[in-house]
Design a protein around this motif. Structure first.
Motif, PDB file in Angstrom:
ATOM      1  N   GLU A  39       0.815  -1.210   0.000  1.00  0.00           N
ATOM      2  CA  GLU A  39       0.000   0.000   0.000  1.00  0.00           C
ATOM      3  C   GLU A  39       0.857   1.272   0.000  1.00  0.00           C
ATOM      4  O   GLU A  39       0.604   2.182  -0.806  1.00  0.00           O
ATOM      5  N   PRO A  40       1.882   1.384   0.863  1.00  0.00           N
ATOM      6  CA  PRO A  40       2.705   2.595   0.825  1.00  0.00           C
ATOM      7  C   PRO A  40       3.388   2.811  -0.527  1.00  0.00           C
ATOM      8  O   PRO A  40       3.496   3.952  -0.990  1.00  0.00           O
ATOM      9  N   GLN A  41       3.832   1.729  -1.164  1.00  0.00           N
ATOM     10  CA  GLN A  41       4.454   1.878  -2.483  1.00  0.00           C
ATOM     11  C   GLN A  41       3.436   2.368  -3.511  1.00  0.00           C
ATOM     12  O   GLN A  41       3.745   3.217  -4.351  1.00  0.00           O
ATOM     13  N   CYS A  42       2.231   1.831  -3.457  1.00  0.00           N
ATOM     14  CA  CYS A  42       1.180   2.262  -4.384  1.00  0.00           C
ATOM     15  C   CYS A  42       0.905   3.757  -4.223  1.00  0.00           C
ATOM     16  O   CYS A  42       0.712   4.479  -5.209  1.00  0.00           O
ATOM     17  N   LEU A  43       0.901   4.215  -2.984  1.00  0.00           N
ATOM     18  CA  LEU A  43       0.552   5.604  -2.713  1.00  0.00           C
ATOM     19  C   LEU A  43       1.592   6.585  -3.256  1.00  0.00           C
ATOM     20  O   LEU A  43       1.288   7.766  -3.460  1.00  0.00           O
ATOM     21  N   ASP A  57      -0.867  -6.151  -6.460  1.00  0.00           N
ATOM     22  CA  ASP A  57      -0.585  -5.005  -5.609  1.00  0.00           C
ATOM     23  C   ASP A  57      -1.701  -4.792  -4.585  1.00  0.00           C
ATOM     24  O   ASP A  57      -2.859  -5.123  -4.835  1.00  0.00           O
ATOM     25  N   GLN A  58      -1.345  -4.203  -3.448  1.00  0.00           N
ATOM     26  CA  GLN A  58      -2.309  -3.965  -2.367  1.00  0.00           C
ATOM     27  C   GLN A  58      -3.095  -2.694  -2.679  1.00  0.00           C
ATOM     28  O   GLN A  58      -2.811  -1.614  -2.168  1.00  0.00           O
ATOM     29  N   ILE A  59      -4.113  -2.857  -3.514  1.00  0.00           N
ATOM     30  CA  ILE A  59      -4.912  -1.719  -3.961  1.00  0.00           C
ATOM     31  C   ILE A  59      -6.115  -1.605  -3.037  1.00  0.00           C
ATOM     32  O   ILE A  59      -7.183  -2.185  -3.266  1.00  0.00           O
ATOM     33  N   THR A  60      -5.932  -0.853  -1.973  1.00  0.00           N
ATOM     34  CA  THR A  60      -6.938  -0.684  -0.926  1.00  0.00           C
ATOM     35  C   THR A  60      -7.831   0.510  -1.246  1.00  0.00           C
ATOM     36  O   THR A  60      -7.608   1.248  -2.204  1.00  0.00           O
TER      37      THR A  60
END
Length: 306
Positions: A39-43, A57-60
């Motif tokens: 999540e932090p990387q996605c952000l 990917d952790q797409i929250t």
């Protein structure tokens, strides 16, 4: 328009897909990815992306909200979308696309191959022969045994078809299915545990079935049960599986997926000769991969109006 490419399959062929995307007038963004983005990387890319060629990917909900209003589509590479908060995506009107059914044959074949590797010790025999030995083992065959498939969508049906080809009886558990298109008997999970000589996991991972295979469910399973997992690592409590392998409750395990990937070299599962391991790669046929490449790109292009 900027496109985030975070699935490892396209990253592994970066030059090829970089050229294809640029040929469509798109600007690809290539992050550093180890299997998937947290999540932090996605952000880190929030607000800069029009389309996303995503992996696991952790797409929250937090990620989705941060990518709005610019994001127009998440085109997931592959079939599984359990790493994406689909309810939030629908509520926020972010289209999510995948390639359902693409791996029926590829994963069905691989599951049987991995199962035979675990039970017939194929890789170990190969290694011993290369070392100058000539082993003669006695191992269980599959003919006449009952295969219990958990999750009877396209991949589960592909496994069932091939298991019947080995002379196995096939039953399945799928809470979303009242009857199977191929006539396979749909049973409760407890009934499957009580009847199956081989359990093959082919279902999505959800909060409800996290650690579906655990100490309690293994206790309900038949003695000398064989486990095959070609779905998601979190479906199996690995500590419970290790204990069951040590006690002999589980006779063999065929595992393509793990809770931590890549699998650490000192992982206890690697100590067992009756465990066959693979690198989350059951979809690895040229035909399946090329189909998903094309479909994933087409899903992206369609939603970007290209």
């Amino acid at each position: 328009m900027h496109v985030l490419v975070s699935n490892v399959m396209m990253i592994n062929e970066r030059d090829r897909f970089d050229a294809l995307l640029q040929g469509k007038g798109l600007t690809p963004i290539w992050p550093e990815v180890n299997q998937f983005m947290t999540e932090p990387q996605c952000l880190e890319f929030a607000g800069d992306i029009d389309g996303w060629l995503a992996g696991d990917d952790q797409i929250t909900q937090t990620v989705l909200e941060a990518y709005l209003p610019r994001i127009k589509v998440i085109s997931k590479w592959g079939t599984g979308v359990d790493s994406i908060d689909l309810e939030a995506a629908q509520r926020l009107n972010v289209p999510v696309c995948n390639s359902p059914g693409a791996f029926q044959d590829a994963v069905g074949e691989y599951a049987i191959g991995l199962l035979l590797a675990a039970t017939r010790r194929l890789a170990r025999t190969d290694r011993l022969i290369r070392a100058g030995k000539w082993p003669k083992g006695r191992f269980p065959g599959m003919a006449g045994k009952t295969m219990g498939v958990v999750g009877y969508g396209a991949i589960g049906q592909g496994v069932g078809q091939r298991a019947r080809g080995l002379g196995m009886n096939v039953i399945a558990h799928d809470p979303h299915m009242g009857s199977a298109p191929d006539g396979t008997q749909i049973v409760s999970f407890d009934d499957l545990l009580g009847q199956a000589d081989v359990i093959c996991l082919c279902c999505n991972q959800t909060p409800e079935n996290y650690h579906l295979i655990n100490a309690d469910t293994l206790e309900k399973a038949r003695d000398q049960v064989i486990l095959c997992n070609v779905a998601r690592g979190g479906l199996v409590d690995e500590a419970a599986l290790i204990a069951a392998l040590q006690s002999g409750k589980v006779a063999a395990a065929a595992l393509d997926v793990f809770e931590q990937e890549p699998l650490p070299t000192d992982h206890p599962l690697l100590q067992f000769e009756n465990v066959a391991v693979s690198s989350h790669n059951a979809n690895s046929t040229v035909q399946a991969i090329e189909y998903v490449h094309e479909n994933t790109l087409n899903n992206l292009y369609r939603h970007l109006g290209l």
